[in-house]
Scaffold this motif. Structure first.
Motif, PDB file in Angstrom:
ATOM      1  N   GLY A  99       0.843  -1.191   0.000  1.00  0.00           N
ATOM      2  CA  GLY A  99       0.000   0.000   0.000  1.00  0.00           C
ATOM      3  C   GLY A  99       0.874   1.235   0.000  1.00  0.00           C
ATOM      4  N   ARG A 100       0.486   2.243  -0.785  1.00  0.00           N
ATOM      5  CA  ARG A 100       1.248   3.495  -0.829  1.00  0.00           C
ATOM      6  C   ARG A 100       0.497   4.557  -0.034  1.00  0.00           C
ATOM      7  NH1 ARG A 100       1.745   6.182  -5.746  1.00  0.00           N
ATOM      8  NH2 ARG A 100      -0.298   5.391  -6.266  1.00  0.00           N
ATOM      9  N   ASN A 101       1.258   5.401   0.675  1.00  0.00           N
ATOM     10  CA  ASN A 101       0.687   6.516   1.445  1.00  0.00           C
ATOM     11  C   ASN A 101      -0.492   6.048   2.294  1.00  0.00           C
ATOM     12  OD1 ASN A 101       2.536   8.330   0.345  1.00  0.00           O
ATOM     13  ND2 ASN A 101       1.264   8.579  -1.475  1.00  0.00           N
ATOM     14  N   VAL A 102      -0.223   5.083   3.134  1.00  0.00           N
ATOM     15  CA  VAL A 102      -1.252   4.511   3.993  1.00  0.00           C
ATOM     16  C   VAL A 102      -1.448   5.434   5.200  1.00  0.00           C
ATOM     17  CG1 VAL A 102      -1.904   2.509   5.387  1.00  0.00           C
ATOM     18  CG2 VAL A 102      -0.658   2.200   3.225  1.00  0.00           C
ATOM     19  N   VAL A 103      -2.692   5.874   5.381  1.00  0.00           N
ATOM     20  CA  VAL A 103      -3.031   6.743   6.509  1.00  0.00           C
ATOM     21  C   VAL A 103      -3.850   5.916   7.499  1.00  0.00           C
ATOM     22  CG1 VAL A 103      -4.250   8.822   7.228  1.00  0.00           C
ATOM     23  CG2 VAL A 103      -3.017   8.792   5.043  1.00  0.00           C
ATOM     24  N   ILE A 104      -3.337   5.823   8.716  1.00  0.00           N
ATOM     25  CA  ILE A 104      -3.989   5.051   9.768  1.00  0.00           C
ATOM     26  C   ILE A 104      -4.503   6.059  10.797  1.00  0.00           C
ATOM     27  CG2 ILE A 104      -3.706   3.235  11.499  1.00  0.00           C
ATOM     28  CD1 ILE A 104      -1.242   2.355   9.701  1.00  0.00           C
ATOM     29  N   ARG A 105      -5.816   6.094  10.958  1.00  0.00           N
ATOM     30  CA  ARG A 105      -6.451   7.082  11.837  1.00  0.00           C
ATOM     31  C   ARG A 105      -7.042   6.365  13.058  1.00  0.00           C
ATOM     32  NH1 ARG A 105     -11.902  10.348  10.599  1.00  0.00           N
ATOM     33  NH2 ARG A 105     -11.713  11.938  12.188  1.00  0.00           N
ATOM     34  N   PHE A 106      -6.511   6.708  14.221  1.00  0.00           N
ATOM     35  CA  PHE A 106      -7.020   6.180  15.484  1.00  0.00           C
ATOM     36  C   PHE A 106      -8.038   7.176  16.019  1.00  0.00           C
ATOM     37  CE2 PHE A 106      -3.028   4.137  14.870  1.00  0.00           C
ATOM     38  CZ  PHE A 106      -3.143   2.895  15.454  1.00  0.00           C
ATOM     39  N   MET A 107      -9.217   6.686  16.398  1.00  0.00           N
ATOM     40  CA  MET A 107     -10.285   7.567  16.853  1.00  0.00           C
ATOM     41  C   MET A 107     -10.773   7.134  18.227  1.00  0.00           C
ATOM     42  SD  MET A 107     -12.399   7.668  13.268  1.00  0.00           S
ATOM     43  CE  MET A 107     -12.240   5.897  13.030  1.00  0.00           C
ATOM     44  N   LEU A 108     -10.894   8.111  19.132  1.00  0.00           N
ATOM     45  CA  LEU A 108     -11.483   7.895  20.447  1.00  0.00           C
ATOM     46  C   LEU A 108     -12.937   8.341  20.333  1.00  0.00           C
ATOM     47  CD1 LEU A 108     -10.787   7.027  23.370  1.00  0.00           C
ATOM     48  CD2 LEU A 108     -10.445   9.462  23.867  1.00  0.00           C
ATOM     49  N   ILE A 109     -13.874   7.410  20.525  1.00  0.00           N
ATOM     50  CA  ILE A 109     -15.288   7.679  20.263  1.00  0.00           C
ATOM     51  C   ILE A 109     -16.092   7.591  21.554  1.00  0.00           C
ATOM     52  CG2 ILE A 109     -17.318   6.902  18.971  1.00  0.00           C
ATOM     53  CD1 ILE A 109     -15.311   5.922  16.835  1.00  0.00           C
ATOM     54  N   ASP A 110     -16.897   8.614  21.794  1.00  0.00           N
ATOM     55  CA  ASP A 110     -17.757   8.680  22.973  1.00  0.00           C
ATOM     56  C   ASP A 110     -18.846   7.615  22.846  1.00  0.00           C
ATOM     57  OD1 ASP A 110     -20.086   9.530  24.625  1.00  0.00           O
ATOM     58  OD2 ASP A 110     -18.817  11.262  25.067  1.00  0.00           O
ATOM     59  N   ASP A 111     -18.951   6.732  23.839  1.00  0.00           N
ATOM     60  CA  ASP A 111     -19.937   5.644  23.793  1.00  0.00           C
ATOM     61  C   ASP A 111     -21.372   6.153  23.800  1.00  0.00           C
ATOM     62  OD1 ASP A 111     -18.035   3.655  23.674  1.00  0.00           O
ATOM     63  OD2 ASP A 111     -18.077   3.217  25.822  1.00  0.00           O
ATOM     64  N   GLU A 112     -21.636   7.225  24.525  1.00  0.00           N
ATOM     65  CA  GLU A 112     -23.010   7.730  24.651  1.00  0.00           C
ATOM     66  C   GLU A 112     -23.481   8.451  23.393  1.00  0.00           C
ATOM     67  OE1 GLU A 112     -25.454  10.948  27.336  1.00  0.00           O
ATOM     68  OE2 GLU A 112     -23.821   9.846  28.291  1.00  0.00           O
ATOM     69  N   THR A 113     -22.639   9.321  22.839  1.00  0.00           N
ATOM     70  CA  THR A 113     -23.057  10.136  21.695  1.00  0.00           C
ATOM     71  C   THR A 113     -22.656   9.545  20.347  1.00  0.00           C
ATOM     72  OG1 THR A 113     -21.020  11.447  21.666  1.00  0.00           O
ATOM     73  CG2 THR A 113     -22.827  12.239  23.080  1.00  0.00           C
ATOM     74  N   GLY A 114     -21.657   8.661  20.349  1.00  0.00           N
ATOM     75  CA  GLY A 114     -21.154   8.114  19.091  1.00  0.00           C
ATOM     76  C   GLY A 114     -20.267   9.092  18.333  1.00  0.00           C
ATOM     77  N   MET A 115     -19.968  10.242  18.937  1.00  0.00           N
ATOM     78  CA  MET A 115     -19.141  11.269  18.291  1.00  0.00           C
ATOM     79  C   MET A 115     -17.655  10.995  18.543  1.00  0.00           C
ATOM     80  SD  MET A 115     -21.390  13.396  16.970  1.00  0.00           S
ATOM     81  CE  MET A 115     -20.549  14.922  16.743  1.00  0.00           C
ATOM     82  N   ILE A 116     -16.836  11.386  17.575  1.00  0.00           N
ATOM     83  CA  ILE A 116     -15.386  11.254  17.718  1.00  0.00           C
ATOM     84  C   ILE A 116     -14.914  12.342  18.678  1.00  0.00           C
ATOM     85  CG2 ILE A 116     -13.168  11.387  16.539  1.00  0.00           C
ATOM     86  CD1 ILE A 116     -14.646  10.436  13.998  1.00  0.00           C
ATOM     87  N   ARG A 117     -14.234  11.952  19.728  1.00  0.00           N
ATOM     88  CA  ARG A 117     -13.737  12.917  20.720  1.00  0.00           C
ATOM     89  C   ARG A 117     -12.358  13.425  20.340  1.00  0.00           C
ATOM     90  NH1 ARG A 117     -11.635  16.201  23.409  1.00  0.00           N
ATOM     91  NH2 ARG A 117     -11.885  16.604  25.614  1.00  0.00           N
ATOM     92  N   SER A 118     -11.493  12.530  19.866  1.00  0.00           N
ATOM     93  CA  SER A 118     -10.157  12.938  19.443  1.00  0.00           C
ATOM     94  C   SER A 118      -9.588  11.898  18.487  1.00  0.00           C
ATOM     95  CB  SER A 118      -9.225  13.151  20.643  1.00  0.00           C
ATOM     96  OG  SER A 118      -9.165  12.004  21.441  1.00  0.00           O
ATOM     97  N   THR A 119      -8.597  12.331  17.702  1.00  0.00           N
ATOM     98  CA  THR A 119      -7.980  11.435  16.722  1.00  0.00           C
ATOM     99  C   THR A 119      -6.465  11.609  16.728  1.00  0.00           C
ATOM    100  OG1 THR A 119      -8.079  13.040  14.914  1.00  0.00           O
ATOM    101  CG2 THR A 119      -9.979  11.581  15.173  1.00  0.00           C
ATOM    102  N   GLU A 120      -5.814  10.605  16.224  1.00  0.00           N
ATOM    103  CA  GLU A 120      -4.375  10.651  15.980  1.00  0.00           C
ATOM    104  C   GLU A 120      -4.149   9.917  14.665  1.00  0.00           C
ATOM    105  OE1 GLU A 120      -0.581  11.729  16.312  1.00  0.00           O
ATOM    106  OE2 GLU A 120      -2.046  12.251  17.850  1.00  0.00           O
TER     107      GLU A 120
END
Length: 159
Positions: A99-120
């Motif tokens: 794979g070229r230019n592979v972007v791996i996004r880690f997401m911390l997701i709020d269990d109650e709202t389902g919204m992404i709280r933070s990413t790396e």
């Protein structure tokens, strides 16, 4: 008749002006009385009329393909009593080619709202076929009184 400066000539101009004014008023009134055709209603799109969804071209042949699993999510406290999470995950290229230019996004997701709280995000310029790599990212900030889970999303360039 020509001997009087304010005589017949200004009277003719006056009649012509009145006639012109009357015509303009008549046209304005007539314009308001005419019917204008109604604009036809635009029909609601039907499934047959709806254009197909945009698809991304993917060439035939061997492709990289990625699977990702969160292996650990751990809450930590800072000295100021704020919180952050450390995420560990495993990513494997299950495809036949790198794979070229592979972007791996880690997401911390709020269990109650389902919204992404933070990413790396981590960029891997070349991820070999069959390769498995363990990544650990920190800190992903969050609220100490909330419950979170982590997810990993992987995207890459088409070779």
């Amino acid at each position: 008749m020509n001997h009087h400066a304010g005589g017949v000539v200004p009277l003719k101009k006056s009649y012509a002006s009145l006639l012109l004014l009357a015509c303009l008023i008549g046209f304005a009134l007539a314009a308001g009385c005419t019917e204008t055709p109604e604009t036809p209603e635009v029909p609601a799109p039907t499934p047959e009329a709806t254009p197909p969804a945009h698809t991304t071209y993917s060439p035939a042949g061997p492709q990289p393909s990625f699977s990702a699993t969160v292996t650990a999510l751990k809450k930590h406290f800072r000295t100021d009593m704020s919180c952050y999470w450390v995420v560990t995950g495993s990513v494997t290229n299950t495809g036949d080619v790198p794979g070229r230019n592979v972007v791996i996004r880690f997401m911390l997701i709020d269990d109650e709202t389902g919204m992404i709280r933070s990413t790396e995000t981590t960029l891997v310029p070349r991820f070999q076929a069959g390769e498995t790599t363990i990544f650990t990212v920190d800190p992903l900030p969050g609220d100490c009184d909330r419950q979170y889970h982590a997810e990993i999303e992987v995207v890459h360039d088409i070779p």
